[in-house]
Structure formats: structure tokens, C-alpha cells
Design a protein around this motif. Structure first.
Motif, short mmCIF file in Angstrom:
data_model
loop_
_atom_site.label_atom_id
_atom_site.label_comp_id
_atom_site.label_asym_id
_atom_site.label_seq_id
_atom_site.Cartn_x
_atom_site.Cartn_y
_atom_site.Cartn_z
N UNK A 1 0.81 -1.22 0.00
CA UNK A 1 0.00 0.00 0.00
C UNK A 1 0.84 1.27 0.00
N UNK A 2 2.03 1.25 0.57
CA UNK A 2 2.89 2.44 0.47
C UNK A 2 3.35 2.62 -0.98
N UNK A 3 3.58 1.51 -1.69
CA UNK A 3 3.92 1.58 -3.11
C UNK A 3 2.72 2.05 -3.92
N UNK A 4 1.54 1.53 -3.63
CA UNK A 4 0.31 1.90 -4.33
C UNK A 4 0.05 3.40 -4.21
N UNK A 5 0.34 3.98 -3.07
CA UNK A 5 0.07 5.39 -2.82
C UNK A 5 1.19 6.32 -3.27
N UNK A 6 2.29 5.78 -3.76
CA UNK A 6 3.44 6.60 -4.14
C UNK A 6 3.28 7.20 -5.54
N UNK A 7 3.97 8.30 -5.81
CA UNK A 7 3.92 8.90 -7.15
C UNK A 7 4.47 7.97 -8.24
N UNK A 8 5.34 7.03 -7.89
CA UNK A 8 5.96 6.12 -8.86
C UNK A 8 5.19 4.80 -8.99
N UNK A 9 3.95 4.77 -8.54
CA UNK A 9 3.22 3.50 -8.48
C UNK A 9 3.02 2.83 -9.82
N UNK A 10 2.87 3.59 -10.92
CA UNK A 10 2.65 2.97 -12.23
C UNK A 10 3.85 2.13 -12.64
N UNK A 11 5.02 2.47 -12.17
CA UNK A 11 6.23 1.69 -12.47
C UNK A 11 6.51 0.63 -11.40
N UNK A 12 6.22 0.95 -10.14
CA UNK A 12 6.62 0.07 -9.04
C UNK A 12 5.59 -0.99 -8.66
N UNK A 13 4.30 -0.66 -8.69
CA UNK A 13 3.29 -1.63 -8.26
C UNK A 13 3.25 -2.88 -9.13
N UNK A 14 3.42 -2.77 -10.45
CA UNK A 14 3.41 -4.00 -11.26
C UNK A 14 4.52 -4.99 -10.89
N UNK A 15 5.55 -4.55 -10.20
CA UNK A 15 6.64 -5.45 -9.79
C UNK A 15 6.18 -6.49 -8.77
N UNK A 16 5.01 -6.27 -8.16
CA UNK A 16 4.45 -7.23 -7.22
C UNK A 16 3.79 -8.41 -7.95
N UNK B 1 -4.01 7.93 -4.82
CA UNK B 1 -4.73 7.26 -3.73
C UNK B 1 -4.02 7.46 -2.40
N UNK B 2 -4.79 7.26 -1.36
CA UNK B 2 -4.25 7.18 0.00
C UNK B 2 -5.04 6.08 0.70
N UNK B 3 -4.34 4.97 1.02
CA UNK B 3 -4.97 3.83 1.68
C UNK B 3 -4.75 3.89 3.18
N UNK B 4 -5.76 3.49 3.92
CA UNK B 4 -5.67 3.33 5.37
C UNK B 4 -6.12 1.91 5.68
N UNK B 5 -5.17 1.03 5.91
CA UNK B 5 -5.49 -0.36 6.21
C UNK B 5 -5.90 -0.44 7.67
N UNK B 6 -7.09 -0.96 7.89
CA UNK B 6 -7.63 -1.06 9.25
C UNK B 6 -7.47 -2.45 9.83
N UNK B 7 -7.36 -3.44 8.95
CA UNK B 7 -7.10 -4.81 9.35
C UNK B 7 -6.55 -5.51 8.12
N UNK B 8 -6.21 -6.78 8.25
CA UNK B 8 -5.67 -7.48 7.10
C UNK B 8 -6.74 -7.86 6.09
#
Length: 141
Positions: free
Chosen positions: A26-41, A71-78
Motif C-alpha cells: 500500500x505504500x507503493x500503491x500510494x506513491x507517485x511512482x506506483x505505475x512503475x513500481x506496483x506492477x513489480x508485485x 490514492x491514500x490507503x488506510x489499512x484497518x485490518x488485514x
């Protein structure tokens, strides 16, 4: 039929892996570089269903993310959390109540994680590296 018995150490390692993965994802998802970094998952064979819309592999995830507002995610539980989309996710401002932009939405997301065979082997008691084999996200509120 054999039964797998999990030890306290097994449960501890699984819990740490879930916590580490969730924070990093979620820190990757919310980052400005997410279009490049999130697909690495993900891998080319990974599947993602985002609010009923299917995507396939790294390219499908990248295309989905490129077309999404910040986006800005707030994980409340798993198993659930809140996500805010749009410019208001960075700096909350007053938005019209009918607009989804800037309004937190409850979501749940389920990951099927698979140990990454390309990652260095984890030692005893260490958390392995994983990739997302299947991912399903849906808004619930």
C-alpha cells in the motif's frame, strides 16, 4: 491423509509476512511512482480483479494503475480498509458530497501470495519474498 501442524513460529512468520507485505504494497500503491513500481508485485501469469474488472499480468496492472487518480490507503485490518481517490488524497480539501473524489471508501482486497523462486532463499525464521498470483479488490462502501 496427513494433517499439517503449524507451530507458533510458523504463525509468527506468517503474521510478519502479511504485515510486511501489506505495508510495502500500500505504500507503493500510494506513491507517485506506483505505475512503475506496483506492477513489480505481479508476474505475467498473475490475475487481478479490480471491482469486478479483470486484468491480466504485469501489463494489465500497469494499465489499470496508469488510469487511476492518486490514492491514500488506510489499512484497518488485514481484510479491509479505506481508500481515498483523487487530488484530495494528498491534501484533503472540501469536495462536493456527490463526488467520489476525496471521499474515503471502504474496500476489501484478497491476495494469493506465492513464494518468489527468483528471490534469495529466506533463512529459518525469516520472511520469504512473495509475488501476487491472484488479487481481488472490491469497494464495499
Amino acid at each position: 491423509m496427513s494433517t499439517t501442524v503449524f507451530t507458533r513460529d510458523d504463525i509468527d512468520i506468517s503474521t510478519r509476512a502479511a504485515d510486511q507485505f501489506t505495508r510495502l504494497y500500500y505504500s507503493t500503491y500510494d506513491s507517485p511512482a506506483r505505475a512503475e513500481d506496483l506492477p513489480k508485485f505481479y508476474r505475467p501469469t498473475s490475475t487481478l480483479t479490480w471491482n469486478g474488472n479483470p486484468c491480466q499480468g504485469v501489463d494489465g496492472v500497469k494499465k489499470l494503475i496508469q488510469n487511476m487518480p492518486s490514492t491514500k490507503h488506510e489499512v484497518q485490518s488485514y481484510d479491509s480498509g479505506n481508500v481515498t481517490h483523487g487530488k484530495s488524497s494528498e491534501h484533503p480539501v472540501t469536495t462536493p458530497s456527490r463526488s467520489v473524489d476525496g471521499q474515503p471508501r471502504v474496500f476489501f482486497q484478497t491476495f494469493m501470495l506465492v513464494p518468489d523462486p527468483a528471490a534469495p532463499i529466506a533463512g529459518v525464521g525469516e520472511v520469504a519474498k512473495y509475488y501476487v498470483d491472484a488479487d481481488s479488490m472490491r469497494f464495499v462502501g
